[in-house]
Enzyme design. Structure first.
Site, mmCIF file in Angstrom:
data_model
loop_
_atom_site.group_PDB
_atom_site.id
_atom_site.type_symbol
_atom_site.label_atom_id
_atom_site.label_comp_id
_atom_site.label_asym_id
_atom_site.label_seq_id
_atom_site.Cartn_x
_atom_site.Cartn_y
_atom_site.Cartn_z
ATOM 1 N N GLU A 1 0.787 -1.222 0.000
ATOM 2 C CA GLU A 1 0.000 0.000 0.000
ATOM 3 C C GLU A 1 0.831 1.290 0.000
ATOM 4 O O GLU A 1 0.422 2.286 -0.583
ATOM 5 C CB GLU A 1 -0.933 0.008 1.217
ATOM 6 C CG GLU A 1 -2.006 -1.076 1.185
ATOM 7 C CD GLU A 1 -3.010 -0.870 0.062
ATOM 8 O OE1 GLU A 1 -3.258 0.299 -0.295
ATOM 9 O OE2 GLU A 1 -3.523 -1.869 -0.467
ATOM 10 N N SER B 1 -41.178 -20.116 -23.292
ATOM 11 C CA SER B 1 -42.263 -19.389 -23.972
ATOM 12 C C SER B 1 -42.532 -18.010 -23.396
ATOM 13 O O SER B 1 -43.312 -17.246 -23.991
ATOM 14 C CB SER B 1 -43.546 -20.223 -23.936
ATOM 15 O OG SER B 1 -43.410 -21.380 -24.742
#
Length: 865
Positions: free
Chosen positions: A111, A397
């Site tokens: 970091e 469908s």
């Protein structure tokens, strides 16, 4: 020659003079530009300094309490009530002295390698970030130090703006003046978000490894394992959920190995230590049991999970667990509890087993606001797979209204009556198309084709409207069909599937008069500094109002038994609703390979809507090849749908779909194609009422049920020589020769104004009546018959003259009794079974000259008469 030379010399001198003047002019211009640049630079520095000073002055004060605790985010429901607080549940604070060095080194290497060398702002790191932002765009790379991250996570909005960056730098400088480096580092390691509502390395160690952080490098832990664990912790903050070792072990390993490389690069560990730690398997360094499995699911969890995902996807600059956000959502807590109880209990349906899954999305039809989410059943993992939002399964469908019939109405102005033939059929390339029942019903309306979910009419509709039009229409409704589509998509054979969330959004547009709104769960986000981000998506008109209305009206028939609808079991009395069922199929090869029964399917759907709510439900198994068994299991989606919709509509007014001015309802004679208006003779059971785009309704009247034409030139002539009445008539040309409905003629006779009696039905255009009675008055009635239809009758009369001598009955009755008591049919008896007012049963007596108003049938004619 010399004059020419002098002329050339003069031109050269003139040119040289011009060049010198031009050089002097350019030098003067350059000097002026330089002065302007310097002046602008000075002005820019002054202005920049002023802006910097102003922005810095607007920064919040350093609050010691906020420095140590992460700021939780809060999620509110549609009523503004708090539903969930994120970021405060899991945090164990650990003093700096108890944090193992290898953990500190792993974070520093990853970091902020220069943390102990800068004063809160790393100029070298900022320079690298500036270059990246210039080349890749602002925000591409951050130059934040650990000190700046503490400031950002404690005080500031996560928005990537220059103003926020200035304030962050100013406060970081102040923080470095007031606190020691180790104190700042301690704040950071205890505040940093580590995934799953976890804050700080101490909590993360206990969660992922099942042991306290201070014991990470204990004597009982091999060095390579301790290094691997420290590196994994240091790698998490970049993407806590993405590098979760339980959910994403491969990504977590790659990130861990990157951190180990950085530790070696910055001199914290040797190459040998790095390689040994990189060889450690992930499974050997994390807990055997995922802690998320032991956590009990609450009714709002699926919805909250989606909110978290939506924030992370649409607003990546914000950390929902640490940034103190106030997130206002569309959640209806009552509806969410209904959905939760419907899925997690057997109160509504008896689920076949614990592995059977369902995904449910409930929207508010008019706004697209998500009111409830059912992410699955018996979920063992928090923030696990969400079957309502993450599913990508074929829709079966349920795609037909979206891809086939709505585009046909939109672009071709089909009516709900539009006729289409259900028959053996193939795709354009010759492959056969089959209906689910391997049967065919012939010509039908698209309303009936939708209600009965016929495949072949759906394919024909898609072919007629065109793939491009259908694709554009579906994409406008939020379906992921940007890639090329095929004719098989007409019946749900998508290569990439859809989710209940996407299907609900698409169907809701039909119920909202053609206006589509992308489904959303967040209405606004309030940041820590009080600023508000409005998050509601914009609505857009994607179809004509006649398309939306006619699809909605046609889909009502899916719930009606009169149309053999596939969702009659989901019918809710008194509730105007539209919807569609859907199932998908396995290939023949898949059935054979996995031993799947012919009636079993991978997916079963139910999608429906009212003007208030829209619900989309998928059911099946996470394992595609674990089938939904034929019968009751394939109807579970319909039962779930009915239970949810009944509950959410209770005690609220739900108006029917609004009829737009662009449509007209017209009577149509059933079966007519093109549609025709019924005639005055059309039977009521042969009339249907359907919707048409205004201006396209039928205007021609059907003649199918018109009465046959009456006979013409009906004549009755008495032939004195033969004693016969010759009856003849004419009929329209060709009508007597029609093969299917050949015209016949009823011939009736009345004697002396008595009641009419049927004599015969004949295809001929006449007959002869023997032995006419002298002095009798005959009335003949002839009616044309075609099928079951009868023409207007036509009558003719003839009077037979009296005999001059002899007894006419001698010839008529042969040697019968002639005692003078026989009547000629004018008495009140019954003749040939016909009822009169006289006495007696059976045959009537022969007619007499009595004139008392009675009437009997004349003698029956011989065959052929």
């Amino acid at each position: 020659m010399s004059e020419q030379y002098k002329s050339r010399e003069q031109r050269r001198k003139q040119l040289a003079t011009k060049k010198n003047k031009s050089k002097e002019s350019k030098k003067g211009l350059a000097k002026k530009i330089s002065l302007w640049v310097i002046a602008l630079g000075i002005i820019g520095m002054i202005l920049g300094g002023s802006v910097f000073a102003y922005w810095a002055s607007q920064a919040p004060d350093l609050d010691p309490a906020l420095l140590k605790d992460p700021v939780s985010s809060k999620i509110y429901d549609m009523n503004g009530n708090l539903v969930k607080e994120l970021g405060t549940e899991k945090r164990d604070y650990i003093p700096f002295k108890d944090i193992p060095d290898i953990v500190k080194e792993a974070f520093l290497a990853t970091e902020d390698a220069r943390f102990y060398k800068h004063s809160g702002i790393d100029v070298i790191r900022i320079g690298g970030a500036v270059v990246a932002n210039i080349t890749d765009g602002f925000g591409a790379e951050g130059g934040s130090t650990i000190t700046q991250q503490v400031i950002k996570n404690s005080f500031l909005s996560p928005k990537k703006t220059v103003e926020r960056k200035v304030q962050e730098m100013w406060l970081a400088f102040q923080l470095e003046q007031e606190y020691e480096k180790d104190e700042i580092f301690e704040m950071y390691l205890n505040k940093i978000f580590m995934g799953e509502d976890i804050h700080g390395v101490a909590t993360a160690s206990q969660y992922y490894f099942g042991k306290p952080l201070k014991d990470l490098a204990s004597e009982g832990t091999p060095k390579e394992v301790a290094l691997a664990q420290a590196a994994m912790l240091a790698g998490l903050p970049q993407s806590p959920n993405g590098y979760d070792p339980f959910d994403n072990p491969e990504r977590a390993k790659n990130r861990r190995d990157t951190v180990l490389y950085l530790m070696n690069k910055h001199g914290y560990i040797s190459t040998e230590d790095m390689e040994k730690a990189q060889a450690v398997e992930m499974a050997s360094m994390v807990s055997e049991t995922n802690p998320k499995l032991a956590e009990e699911k609450d009714p709002y969890e699926d919805f909250v999970d989606y909110v978290i995902d939506e924030v992370q996807k649409k607003y990546p600059d914000y950390n929902i667990f640490t940034d103190g956000l106030k997130i206002y959502t569309t959640l209806d807590p009552n509806a969410q509890e209904v959905v939760y109880n419907t899925l997690e209990t057997n109160q509504v349906v008896e689920f076949p087993d614990d592995e059977f899954q369902a995904g449910v999305t409930l929207l508010e039809t008019k706004t697209g606001a998500i009111r409830a989410i059912g992410g699955g059943r018996n979920q063992d993992v928090q923030r696990g797979y969400n079957f309502a939002t993450d599913t990508e399964r074929q829709p079966g469908s349920t795609i037909k209204p979206i891809l086939d019939y709505a585009p046909a109405i939109e672009y071709l102005k089909w009516s709900t009556y539009h006729q289409i033939v259900d028959e053996p059929y193939t795709y354009s390339k010759g492959q056969p198309v089959n209906n689910w029942d391997e049967d065919y019903y012939g010509q039908m309306s698209i309303r009936k084709a939708l209600a009965m979910s016929r495949n072949i009419p759906a394919v024909k509709a898609l072919q007629e409207v065109g793939l491009e039009n259908a694709q554009d229409f579906a994409v406008s409704l939020g379906l992921p069909l940007q890639d090329e589509i095929y004719e098989s998509y007409a019946i749900g054979g998508l290569r990439k599937g859809v989710s209940p969330l996407q299907m609900a959004g698409a169907y809701a547009a039909f119920g909202n008069e053609g206006i589509y709104t992308e489904p959303f769960a967040i209405t606004k986000i309030e940041l820590r500094d009080g600023s508000v981000i409005e998050t509601k998506p914009k609505s857009k008109l994607v179809m004509q109002d006649y398309t939306a209305f006619m699809i909605s009206d046609a889909l009502k028939s899916v719930f009606q038994s009169s149309y053999n609808g596939t969702a009659t079991m989901a019918h809710i009395p008194g509730l105007p609703q539209a919807g569609k069922t859907g199932t998908t199929n396995y290939t023949k090869e898949d059935r054979e390979k996995h031993g799947i029964g012919n009636g079993d399917v991978p997916d079963s759907w139910m999608v429906g809507y009212t003007t208030q709510y829209t619900t989309a439900i998928w059911t099946g198994y996470s394992n595609y090849f674990q089938p939904v068994k034929a019968g009751y299991d394939q109807k579970i989606a319909r039962h779930l749908y009915k239970a949810i919709m009944e509950n959410v509509h209770a005690n609220i007014d739900t108006p029917d779909f609004k009829v737009p001015g662009s449509v007209v309802k017209s009577p149509v004679e059933k079966g007519s194609n093109p549609p025709k208006l019924p005639s005055e003779y059309t039977p009521e059971d042969q009339i249907v009422y359907e919707w048409f785009v205004k201006g396209t309704q039928p205007t021609e009247v059907s003649e199918q049920f018109d009465l046959p034409d009456p006979v013409e030139k009906l004549e009755a002539v008495f032939d004195e020589e033969s004693g016969e009445i010759v009856l003849t008539w004419e009929y329209g040309k060709g009508k007597e020769d029609e093969a299917e409905n050949a015209t016949t003629f009823d011939v009736e006779i009345s004697l002396d104004d008595g009641p009419m009696q049927l004599v015969t039905t004949t295809p001929d255009l006449g007959l002869r009546l023997r032995d006419a009675l002298p002095g009798a008055f005959y009335r003949f009635r002839v009616t044309a018959i075609s099928g079951e239809l009868r023409s207007e009758p036509v009558e003719v009369t003839v009077e037979i003259p009296e005999m001059e001598s002899g007894n006419p009955w001698d010839d008529f009755f042969g040697d019968g009794d002639d005692d003078g008591d026989q009547d000629r049919g004018r008495g009140n008896g019954r003749g040939n079974g016909g009822e009169g007012d006289g006495e007696g049963e059976g045959e009537a007596p022969p007619p007499t000259d009595d004139d008392d108003g009675g009437e009997t049938n004349p003698p029956p004619p011989e065959d052929g008469q």
